[in-house]
Design a protein around this motif. Sequence first.
Motif: not given
Length: 382
Positions: A89, A107, A60, A70, A73-74, A87, A77
Amino acid sequence: MNNFQPYPCKANILIVDDTPNNLHLLSSMLEEQGYEVRCANSGAIALKAVEIEHPDIILLDINMPNMNGYEVCERLKLDKHTQAIPVIFLSALSETIDKVKAFKIGGIDYITKPFQLEEVLARIETQLSLRQMQIELQKAKDQALKALEQEQELNRLKSEFVSMISHDFRNPLTSIQGFAGLLECGGKVPTPETLNRYIDKINNAVDQLLALLDEILLIGKIEVGKMQYEPVVVDLENFCKELIDSLQYSLGNQHQICFNYTGNSTKAEMDLILLQRILTNLLSNAIKYSPSRSEIYLDLECQNHVVIFKVRDQGMGIPLENQSHLFEAFYRCNNVGNIKGTGLGLAIVKKCVEVYQGNISLESQENLGTTFTVSLPRYAQS
């Protein structure tokens, strides 16, 4: 040629980056290693791709328009269905604060651009191996919990068995001991009528013990797979009529068993011992839990490949909350009152039906009666 071993079963990798060159370079390199690769050039497309099929790992990028890495990903999750996807980064941001934020939101690794292909491969392989170990660990945990539940259930059954033995064996044994004592006592010799009554009581108690022991041994034999399935050709109409005649003789006028059948032929291939167990237990239960002089029905329907038996009564019925537990060993409904029973009859029926590879179901309403339906293969399974 690199010596990296791909993730088992061709891992599915999702690459998320708004730079076409990065997507092409990474996807080509990973496909050469045997991975299945999908690409997304924005955060929104990445989330859609994950929704369609969960990848095994996500590479990512952080700096993307509209929705950065970001945020992607949030969102992953926060969803219980995607939060376990690893994940990694990939970003040109090299400040410590950026890396800390990446790890803080979930991450598992952080690779700074420009990256070396060998490093990316090594990081992916490491994280996939860790993920695989987590999956195997979870499987082992689930299996251990299942084994614990089975052991607890076995302990519960053992406790119920001991309780049943102490109750249901004690009564006939006490009866035998009591009447044997009356026969042994000195003094006045009992009359022939009294003597015969004592002997009948002792014989009845012995029969109860033998029947109970027979049921327990039968369940044990089926559980360990020692029950043999030995089908023979039989006329089911004659079989049912003979079974009913035998039961009706012992009932006298207390109940009437009515037999009905449909079908052009009632010939089938059946294991007679198993079939007798099934029907005898169902009819005996119907008799036991029905009011005196009520009618019990045995219906037989012979279809092309299936034989259907229905045992219907007009008895007390089975409470809805008890129905899901009805075929468990030693289980008895909460409305049976003082009616005697071991709670083994229906457990035996269920296991005999399973040996046949058939099905059993029930319909019941309290105070209106119960119908058990048993479907068995008409011909022996090859």
